[in-house]
Write a protein that holds these residues in place. Structure first.
Motif, PDB file in Angstrom:
ATOM      1  N   PRO A 147       0.816  -1.225   0.000  1.00  0.00           N
ATOM      2  CA  PRO A 147       0.000   0.000   0.000  1.00  0.00           C
ATOM      3  C   PRO A 147       0.849   1.275   0.000  1.00  0.00           C
ATOM      4  O   PRO A 147       0.423   2.302  -0.526  1.00  0.00           O
ATOM      5  N   ILE A 148       2.071   1.181   0.577  1.00  0.00           N
ATOM      6  CA  ILE A 148       2.923   2.388   0.624  1.00  0.00           C
ATOM      7  C   ILE A 148       3.331   2.780  -0.782  1.00  0.00           C
ATOM      8  O   ILE A 148       3.269   3.944  -1.174  1.00  0.00           O
ATOM      9  N   LEU A 149       3.731   1.776  -1.539  1.00  0.00           N
ATOM     10  CA  LEU A 149       4.137   2.031  -2.931  1.00  0.00           C
ATOM     11  C   LEU A 149       2.965   2.645  -3.708  1.00  0.00           C
ATOM     12  O   LEU A 149       3.134   3.612  -4.465  1.00  0.00           O
ATOM     13  N   VAL A 150       1.786   2.100  -3.487  1.00  0.00           N
ATOM     14  CA  VAL A 150       0.587   2.611  -4.182  1.00  0.00           C
ATOM     15  C   VAL A 150       0.334   4.058  -3.753  1.00  0.00           C
ATOM     16  O   VAL A 150       0.031   4.926  -4.578  1.00  0.00           O
ATOM     17  N   LYS A 181       8.638   3.397  -8.410  1.00  0.00           N
ATOM     18  CA  LYS A 181       8.904   4.802  -8.038  1.00  0.00           C
ATOM     19  C   LYS A 181      10.331   5.002  -7.527  1.00  0.00           C
ATOM     20  O   LYS A 181      11.266   4.736  -8.233  1.00  0.00           O
ATOM     21  N   ASP A 182      10.496   5.454  -6.281  1.00  0.00           N
ATOM     22  CA  ASP A 182      11.838   5.778  -5.792  1.00  0.00           C
ATOM     23  C   ASP A 182      12.551   4.599  -5.145  1.00  0.00           C
ATOM     24  O   ASP A 182      13.641   4.762  -4.586  1.00  0.00           O
ATOM     25  N   ALA A 183      11.945   3.411  -5.224  1.00  0.00           N
ATOM     26  CA  ALA A 183      12.638   2.219  -4.724  1.00  0.00           C
ATOM     27  C   ALA A 183      13.262   1.494  -5.909  1.00  0.00           C
ATOM     28  O   ALA A 183      12.726   1.534  -7.015  1.00  0.00           O
ATOM     29  N   MET A 184      14.398   0.810  -5.663  1.00  0.00           N
ATOM     30  CA  MET A 184      14.930  -0.073  -6.698  1.00  0.00           C
ATOM     31  C   MET A 184      13.874  -1.132  -7.001  1.00  0.00           C
ATOM     32  O   MET A 184      13.650  -1.490  -8.151  1.00  0.00           O
ATOM     33  N   GLY A 185      13.262  -1.650  -5.957  1.00  0.00           N
ATOM     34  CA  GLY A 185      12.027  -2.406  -6.144  1.00  0.00           C
ATOM     35  C   GLY A 185      12.133  -3.914  -6.116  1.00  0.00           C
ATOM     36  O   GLY A 185      11.117  -4.594  -6.255  1.00  0.00           O
ATOM     37  N   ALA A 186      13.336  -4.460  -5.918  1.00  0.00           N
ATOM     38  CA  ALA A 186      13.467  -5.922  -5.965  1.00  0.00           C
ATOM     39  C   ALA A 186      12.587  -6.599  -4.923  1.00  0.00           C
ATOM     40  O   ALA A 186      11.814  -7.509  -5.246  1.00  0.00           O
ATOM     41  N   ASN A 187      12.705  -6.136  -3.682  1.00  0.00           N
ATOM     42  CA  ASN A 187      11.911  -6.782  -2.628  1.00  0.00           C
ATOM     43  C   ASN A 187      10.426  -6.558  -2.870  1.00  0.00           C
ATOM     44  O   ASN A 187       9.609  -7.454  -2.649  1.00  0.00           O
ATOM     45  N   ALA A 188      10.097  -5.365  -3.336  1.00  0.00           N
ATOM     46  CA  ALA A 188       8.692  -5.029  -3.571  1.00  0.00           C
ATOM     47  C   ALA A 188       8.081  -5.974  -4.606  1.00  0.00           C
ATOM     48  O   ALA A 188       7.010  -6.555  -4.377  1.00  0.00           O
ATOM     49  N   VAL A 189       8.755  -6.160  -5.744  1.00  0.00           N
ATOM     50  CA  VAL A 189       8.151  -6.993  -6.797  1.00  0.00           C
ATOM     51  C   VAL A 189       8.251  -8.488  -6.466  1.00  0.00           C
ATOM     52  O   VAL A 189       7.376  -9.270  -6.860  1.00  0.00           O
ATOM     53  N   ASN A 190       9.299  -8.868  -5.735  1.00  0.00           N
ATOM     54  CA  ASN A 190       9.405 -10.285  -5.344  1.00  0.00           C
ATOM     55  C   ASN A 190       8.236 -10.678  -4.439  1.00  0.00           C
ATOM     56  O   ASN A 190       7.671 -11.774  -4.550  1.00  0.00           O
ATOM     57  N   THR A 191       7.879  -9.773  -3.527  1.00  0.00           N
ATOM     58  CA  THR A 191       6.745 -10.040  -2.634  1.00  0.00           C
ATOM     59  C   THR A 191       5.475 -10.249  -3.464  1.00  0.00           C
ATOM     60  O   THR A 191       4.695 -11.177  -3.222  1.00  0.00           O
ATOM     61  N   SER A 214      13.260  -9.665 -12.667  1.00  0.00           N
ATOM     62  CA  SER A 214      14.268  -9.785 -13.719  1.00  0.00           C
ATOM     63  C   SER A 214      15.198  -8.587 -13.618  1.00  0.00           C
ATOM     64  O   SER A 214      14.737  -7.439 -13.528  1.00  0.00           O
ATOM     65  N   ASN A 215      16.498  -8.860 -13.655  1.00  0.00           N
ATOM     66  CA  ASN A 215      17.454  -7.749 -13.648  1.00  0.00           C
ATOM     67  C   ASN A 215      17.620  -7.122 -15.037  1.00  0.00           C
ATOM     68  O   ASN A 215      18.302  -6.119 -15.181  1.00  0.00           O
ATOM     69  N   LEU A 216      16.992  -7.720 -16.034  1.00  0.00           N
ATOM     70  CA  LEU A 216      16.986  -7.071 -17.350  1.00  0.00           C
ATOM     71  C   LEU A 216      15.866  -6.019 -17.303  1.00  0.00           C
ATOM     72  O   LEU A 216      14.756  -6.221 -17.788  1.00  0.00           O
ATOM     73  N   ASN A 276      23.495   1.777  -3.691  1.00  0.00           N
ATOM     74  CA  ASN A 276      22.639   0.934  -4.532  1.00  0.00           C
ATOM     75  C   ASN A 276      23.323  -0.387  -4.873  1.00  0.00           C
ATOM     76  O   ASN A 276      24.496  -0.603  -4.561  1.00  0.00           O
ATOM     77  N   ASP A 277      22.577  -1.258  -5.548  1.00  0.00           N
ATOM     78  CA  ASP A 277      23.004  -2.633  -5.804  1.00  0.00           C
ATOM     79  C   ASP A 277      23.804  -2.690  -7.110  1.00  0.00           C
ATOM     80  O   ASP A 277      23.228  -2.654  -8.197  1.00  0.00           O
ATOM     81  N   THR A 278      25.134  -2.773  -6.984  1.00  0.00           N
ATOM     82  CA  THR A 278      26.001  -2.763  -8.177  1.00  0.00           C
ATOM     83  C   THR A 278      25.762  -4.006  -9.048  1.00  0.00           C
ATOM     84  O   THR A 278      25.797  -3.917 -10.267  1.00  0.00           O
ATOM     85  N   ARG A 279      25.518  -5.148  -8.416  1.00  0.00           N
ATOM     86  CA  ARG A 279      25.331  -6.389  -9.196  1.00  0.00           C
ATOM     87  C   ARG A 279      24.067  -6.333 -10.031  1.00  0.00           C
ATOM     88  O   ARG A 279      24.040  -6.785 -11.189  1.00  0.00           O
ATOM     89  N   ALA A 280      23.025  -5.750  -9.468  1.00  0.00           N
ATOM     90  CA  ALA A 280      21.760  -5.640 -10.207  1.00  0.00           C
ATOM     91  C   ALA A 280      21.957  -4.763 -11.434  1.00  0.00           C
ATOM     92  O   ALA A 280      21.511  -5.106 -12.537  1.00  0.00           O
ATOM     93  N   ILE A 322      15.253   4.794  -1.813  1.00  0.00           N
ATOM     94  CA  ILE A 322      14.581   4.180  -0.660  1.00  0.00           C
ATOM     95  C   ILE A 322      14.979   2.717  -0.696  1.00  0.00           C
ATOM     96  O   ILE A 322      15.090   2.156  -1.765  1.00  0.00           O
ATOM     97  N   GLY A 323      15.134   2.104   0.429  1.00  0.00           N
ATOM     98  CA  GLY A 323      15.360   0.656   0.432  1.00  0.00           C
ATOM     99  C   GLY A 323      16.821   0.295   0.279  1.00  0.00           C
ATOM    100  O   GLY A 323      17.669   1.148   0.007  1.00  0.00           O
ATOM    101  N   GLY A 324      17.108  -0.997   0.453  1.00  0.00           N
ATOM    102  CA  GLY A 324      18.497  -1.453   0.415  1.00  0.00           C
ATOM    103  C   GLY A 324      19.311  -0.664   1.425  1.00  0.00           C
ATOM    104  O   GLY A 324      18.849  -0.348   2.521  1.00  0.00           O
ATOM    105  N   ALA A 325      20.558  -0.294   1.040  1.00  0.00           N
ATOM    106  CA  ALA A 325      21.420   0.448   1.965  1.00  0.00           C
ATOM    107  C   ALA A 325      21.313   1.957   1.747  1.00  0.00           C
ATOM    108  O   ALA A 325      21.941   2.738   2.470  1.00  0.00           O
TER     109      ALA A 325
END
Ligand SMILES: CC(C)(COP(=O)([O-])OP(=O)([O-])OC[C@H]1O[C@@H](n2cnc3c(N)ncnc32)[C@H](O)[C@@H]1OP(=O)([O-])[O-])[C@@H](O)C(=O)NCCC(=O)NCCSC(=O)C[C@@](C)(O)CC(=O)[O-]
Ligand SMILES: NC(=O)C1=CN([C@@H]2O[C@H](COP(=O)(O)OP(=O)(O)OC[C@H]3O[C@@H](n4cnc5c(N)ncnc54)[C@H](O)[C@@H]3O)[C@@H](O)[C@H]2O)C=CC1
Length: 423
Positions: A147-150, A181-191, A214-216, A276-280, A322-325
């Motif tokens: 809901p926060i993302l929304v 939005k302002d999150a990289m979003g990995a955890n958000a979309v995985n959930t 997907s990291n692509l 941010n996540d360099t590997r992603a 937002i998110g990660g480190a």
């Protein structure tokens, strides 16, 4: 006694206990232990919560890229990297296009993709249709997860379904497309993907295995472009050499790998500096470079009608504020303050400009004097230090190595002995 790395409960020992265990395993002296104990600008307690089995932290230099004008505004850009000449190269490229307007940037959006892998499907096309027609139900399931993302205007946007044929059989792969939005979003979309998976199973009768982003990130592409006049870069032959270097990279994957590594020197340094996540980002960039079936350059270099060199870059950049480190690491927060960015898209556009600048300097050097002249003269300081130079000796020895065009550790050692003999 034999060393034993099977240390059950190592993670429960606390930083001190773990360090003591490592000290005994690796016979660390007290001086080395002190290095781990000094965690610098990242408090030990915070480090211990960021990753697992922490025993210390490791500092990486943060340098500032100057001369960067992006979309009409001037920026100082923090870059975290261990490699010499990377920061200088960005400053140098930006200096040469500053008067012709600097960098112009744009962003395709902040959409991330999560994949759901469905197997055991005898009728894949039929199932594909079922999933596509469930778009409204999928939206409700996904948006309920965050809901926060929304609230911030993000959330589920679309669904795409692909049927792929593999040695393990046909798979129906659902892509949920989410504006993070302002999150990289990995955890958000995985959930969201995990929540949606059982519904997809029940609608289709298939079995879901993987549910992951997907990291692509090809719906989160940052673009930057700039003009370099021949006058600013040293003439038409420099321009032509840069364009030729680009064609080489674009048509030869062996060269493209190095060309894109040069781009990532800049990109990853800003990604790291902002927590941010360099590997992603790296996985996304290289997959994007190969998306047309052949691994190619992430940048493009051409000549415009006036004879100027024009460069552009297009690169997926899944970065967040937002998110990660990003919100936790004090240096990431400080570096974001220097940048003054307000949105994740803004940060991504700046990073794209840095990637383009980095590539300009590398291929300009390669197409003219060669990389060693600039890079090795800066790297000479590292060689001097490796030879044992300290304080004033570092610059003196580095200067001698550059003058002699012999940036080698044995030469540095010889010169250091001579210097010290002089008193
Ligand atoms: C190294 C330079 C910049 C020298 O370049 P230069 O033209 O000899 O330097 P300059 O003394 O004339 O100074 C020009 C400007 O460069 C910057 N600059 C100059 N020196 C410094 C410094 N010490 N610290 C910070 N900034 C520096 C600075 O902006 C300066 O302007 P000013 O401030 O004087 O108005 C140039 O040779 C260069 O850009 N080389 C490319 C270096 C590079 O690409 N390094 C990446 C590592 S190599 C690699 O991993 C990738 C690669 C190359 O394999 C990728 C590929 O193959 O494509
Ligand atoms: N394959 C990959 O790249 C993977 C990466 N990761 C890691 O996931 C982390 C990033 O995940 P995130 O979902 O970004 O982090 P996160 O879950 O820590 O934070 C994102 C959440 O912040 C909230 N939020 C608050 N204000 C927001 C705003 N203005 N815009 C958007 N969201 C806002 C939303 O609820 C959003 O879901 C990184 O640490 C990355 O390393 C995790 C799994 C896989």
């Amino acid at each position: 006694m034999d060393k034993n790395s099977r240390i059950s409960g190592f993670h429960k020992l606390g930083i001190k206990g773990r360090l003591a265990a490592v000290q005994s395993f690796s016979q660390l002296d007290e001086q080395t232990v002190t290095l781990y104990e000094n965690t610098g600008n990242l408090p030990a307690e915070l480090a211990d919560h960021l990753i697992e089995n922490v025993i210390g932290t490791m500092n990486i230099p943060v340098g500032i890229a100057t001369n960067m004008k992006i979309d009409g505004e001037d920026y100082l850009i923090p870059m975290a990297t261990e490699e010499s000449s990377v920061v200088a190269a960005v400053c140098n490229a930006a200096r040469q296009c500053y008067d012709s307007g600097g960098f112009t940037t744009s962003m395709s959006g902040s959409l991330m993709i999560a994949q759901i892998q469905l197997v055991d499907i005898p009728n894949p096309e039929y199932c594909r249709t079922i999933i596509l027609e469930s778009k409204e139900k999928i939206k409700a399931i996904c948006d309920e997860c965050d809901p926060i993302l929304v609230k911030f205007g993000g959330g589920f946007q679309d669904v795409e379904v692909r049927v792929i044929d593999t040695p393990s059989g046909v798979m129906v792969v659902t892509h949920i497309i989410v504006d993070t939005k302002d999150a990289m979003g990995a955890n958000a979309v995985n959930t969201m993907a995990e929540k949606l998976a059982p519904h997809i199973e029940s609608w289709t009768g298939g079995k879901v295995y993987l549910r992951i982003l997907s990291n692509l990130a090809d719906k989160r592409v940052a673009r930057a472009r700039a003009i370099w006049t021949c006058e600013a870069i040293g003439g038409e032959s420099v321009r032509d050499g840069i364009i030729s270097a680009y064609h080489f990279a674009n048509f030869d994957p062996y060269r493209a790998a190095t060309h894109n590594k040069g781009i990532m020197n800049g990109v990853s340094a800003v990604v790291l500096a902002t927590g941010n996540d360099t590997r992603a980002v790296e996985a996304g960039a290289h997959a994007y470079a190969a998306r047309k079936g052949c691994y190619r350059s992430l940048t493009h270099w051409e000549m415009d009608k006036q004879g100027n060199l024009v460069g552009s870059i297009e690169i997926p950049l899944a970065v967040g504020l937002i998110g990660g480190a990003t919100k936790l690491h004090p240096m990431a927060k400080a570096n974001l303050t220097i940048l003054g960015v307000k949105t994740a898209n803004h940060l991504a556009r700046i990073i794209a400009a840095v990637g383009l600048a980095q590539n300009f300097s590398a291929i300009k050097s390669l197409a003219t004097v060669g990389i060693q002249k600039g890079h090795m003269s800066l790297h000479a300081q590292n060689i001097a230090m490796m030879a044992g130079a300290v304080g004033d000796e570092i610059d003196k020895i580095a200067q001698i190595l550059v003058t002699k065009s012999l940036v080698r550790i044995d030469v540095a050692q010889e010169e250091l002995t001579k210097l010290r003999a002089l008193g």
